[in-house]
Design a protein around this motif. Sequence first.
Motif, PDB file in Angstrom:
ATOM      1  N   ILE A 189       0.843  -1.200   0.000  1.00 11.53           N
ATOM      2  CA  ILE A 189       0.000   0.000   0.000  1.00 11.53           C
ATOM      3  C   ILE A 189       0.878   1.250   0.000  1.00 11.53           C
ATOM      4  CG2 ILE A 189      -1.710   1.315   1.344  1.00 11.53           C
ATOM      5  CD1 ILE A 189      -2.886  -1.362   2.244  1.00 11.53           C
ATOM      6  N   TRP A 224       1.744   2.570  -3.407  1.00 11.65           N
ATOM      7  CA  TRP A 224       0.769   3.296  -4.220  1.00 11.65           C
ATOM      8  C   TRP A 224       1.202   4.743  -4.455  1.00 11.65           C
ATOM      9  CZ3 TRP A 224      -4.520   1.988  -1.428  1.00 11.65           C
ATOM     10  CH2 TRP A 224      -4.759   0.609  -1.541  1.00 11.65           C
ATOM     11  N   THR A 261      -1.542   2.823 -11.389  1.00 11.17           N
ATOM     12  CA  THR A 261      -2.293   2.512 -10.172  1.00 11.17           C
ATOM     13  C   THR A 261      -3.014   1.160 -10.266  1.00 11.17           C
ATOM     14  OG1 THR A 261      -4.178   3.793 -11.002  1.00 11.17           O
ATOM     15  CG2 THR A 261      -2.614   4.927  -9.543  1.00 11.17           C
ATOM     16  N   ALA A 316      -0.447  -1.385  -9.289  1.00  8.04           N
ATOM     17  CA  ALA A 316      -0.132  -1.275  -7.861  1.00  8.04           C
ATOM     18  C   ALA A 316      -1.246  -1.869  -7.008  1.00  8.04           C
ATOM     19  CB  ALA A 316       0.106   0.186  -7.505  1.00  8.04           C
ATOM     20  N   LEU A 317      -2.497  -1.523  -7.339  1.00  9.89           N
ATOM     21  CA  LEU A 317      -3.631  -2.065  -6.591  1.00  9.89           C
ATOM     22  C   LEU A 317      -3.739  -3.575  -6.796  1.00  9.89           C
ATOM     23  CD1 LEU A 317      -6.145  -1.692  -4.847  1.00  9.89           C
ATOM     24  CD2 LEU A 317      -7.422  -1.123  -6.928  1.00  9.89           C
ATOM     25  N   THR A 353      -1.353  -5.372  -4.554  1.00 11.61           N
ATOM     26  CA  THR A 353      -1.827  -5.432  -3.166  1.00 11.61           C
ATOM     27  C   THR A 353      -2.860  -6.541  -2.995  1.00 11.61           C
ATOM     28  OG1 THR A 353      -1.401  -3.080  -2.788  1.00 11.61           O
ATOM     29  CG2 THR A 353      -2.995  -4.151  -1.329  1.00 11.61           C
ATOM     30  N   VAL A 373      -6.863   4.460  -3.068  1.00  9.76           N
ATOM     31  CA  VAL A 373      -5.612   4.475  -3.837  1.00  9.76           C
ATOM     32  C   VAL A 373      -4.916   5.827  -3.787  1.00  9.76           C
ATOM     33  CG1 VAL A 373      -4.678   4.358  -6.179  1.00  9.76           C
ATOM     34  CG2 VAL A 373      -6.166   2.547  -5.355  1.00  9.76           C
TER      35      VAL A 373
END
Length: 574
Positions: free
Chosen positions: A353, A356, A362, A365-366, A369, A421
């Motif tokens: 996290i 981010w 993004t 990145a999300l 996670t 985010v």
Amino acid sequence: MAAGDTKQTFQLDEKRRAILVASGHLLVTGGPGCGKTTIALLKARERTVSLLPGQEILFLSFSRAAVRQVLARAKNVLKHSQRSAVSVKTYHAFCMEVLHAHGRLLAGKRVRFLTPDAERLARSDFEGKWDEEVRRLAQKEGLLAFDTFAQSVADLFSRAKSVRRLYTDKYPLIIVDEFQDTDDDQWRIVQSLSEGSVVCALADPDQRIFDYRPKVSPERLQQLRETIRPTEFDFGQENNRSPGSGILAFADAVLGNRVLPATEDVRQIPYPPTTLAVMVHVSVLWSYSVLRKRGVAHPVLAVLCKTNALVAQVSAALNEEHTFKDSQLAPIAHEVLWDAELVGAAGQVIASILEWHDATDTKLALGRTVDLIAHYYRLKNAERPSAVASTMRQKLRVAADAIRAGKSPAVKAVKQLAQAVGLSLGGDPVADWKTARGVLEQIKGFAEVAREARLLRLFRATDVIGVGLATLWRDTGTYRDASSFVKRVLDEQRVTGAESDHRGCILMNMHKSKGKEFDGVVIVEGEYSGAFFNAGQEQPPFVKTRRLLRVAITRARSFVTLVRPRRAAPLTTP
């Protein structure tokens, strides 16, 4: 009797002198601190005189913590030359040594070992009967799972008497610590070795706290008596760990559900509802003060709870400032002995996290996670298989793929995660870590992951994480690759941290405290989570819990504090 050039002189009574001259198998029983380990080492010292070239004395124990305790005790009992003749090993280390050398006789090929974490993941992914797969891996591929080491060695000793004789010739005396906790396969190993070696078994029947495990029998001591017929010596309630104190008498009263003796060495502190955090904080500070007044310059204090959930709650309390009677209480630095795999996986989620911030993509990145949260549930399912964990893992993997494809995920918790985010970070790793963890804490579906992550701290046990994250931010203005960095640090600490000596304040559950000693102990009971006497889990008079409490109380050398809800059931109801 003097220990030669060692630091300590031992005055031995008639019973202990009889142990030193006894020639056959032995069973030495007694309570915590009665001197079982010391007399076993003195027995080893006597036997070193007659060892032949290449022979050693084997001292078997269950954990690396217990091995460290034995090695530390040996420095006061044995000369350096004598210590080199005593091989102190865990069961797993001994079994691995045997299988490395002779495992080919079982599988027809050189054996390989499946590490515990790899085994858990393989079991999680396997859809058939894992026990059958473990046998197939051993027989067809020579790949042995960690939990089958003892079974494999027991089978080897049973089938290949020449191999067994190699070890009985090498180890004419074998000392077995905590014998009451041996499982069926470890017992088979001891039986086989007893045919050519003298076995000295050390046991405390009242510290039998692992008989919930399928292969640990409450009848083990009786099986030993009937099978190898040892000469038995009972040290009863002698106490050298906390001599002159009332700790052992108090612990035995809890165990036997008898009237508690009056003693200044054990204090009970009741707390009103909603005040657990501040009362734990006060109790730890007060216990430190008592120990220092008793002459312990640098106290080592253990805080013990019945459940991991309560350990996490207590750790959070010690991390915060509190006000008590108009005094400000600063956070207390402490270590937490935690489940390395699950907490490490939760820590990776928090670190991802952090990634981010200023991520160029993004969605990726999300997605990463969510993948790491799925990995957390994969590990959880491997350790405690459940349809819920398995289903959660599958749903999260699908959701991660959907995010990367630019689609809306079907899982509600993931949708909530996606809304965070754009969180803002400032470059302070401790504050930013709490911010990232707070994202999960606000999402009901991921609260469990956040709770596990609370056991991973940035202040003491994981200082290197805080320093590393600060360096990342200083060099790049981001926390890029933070999750990989955290994994690398935790993997290293799982190896090196397990061998370090404890200092200051240490938190753990009561089961983990077995085999350890501390200057003082604070035992915390939760009002709901971690309650001592739970009629929904165990029937009165709560024999198993009383044995566990006795173990926890007797970890202390000098002072014990019990922090309990004001409305809790009394410790004893004679």
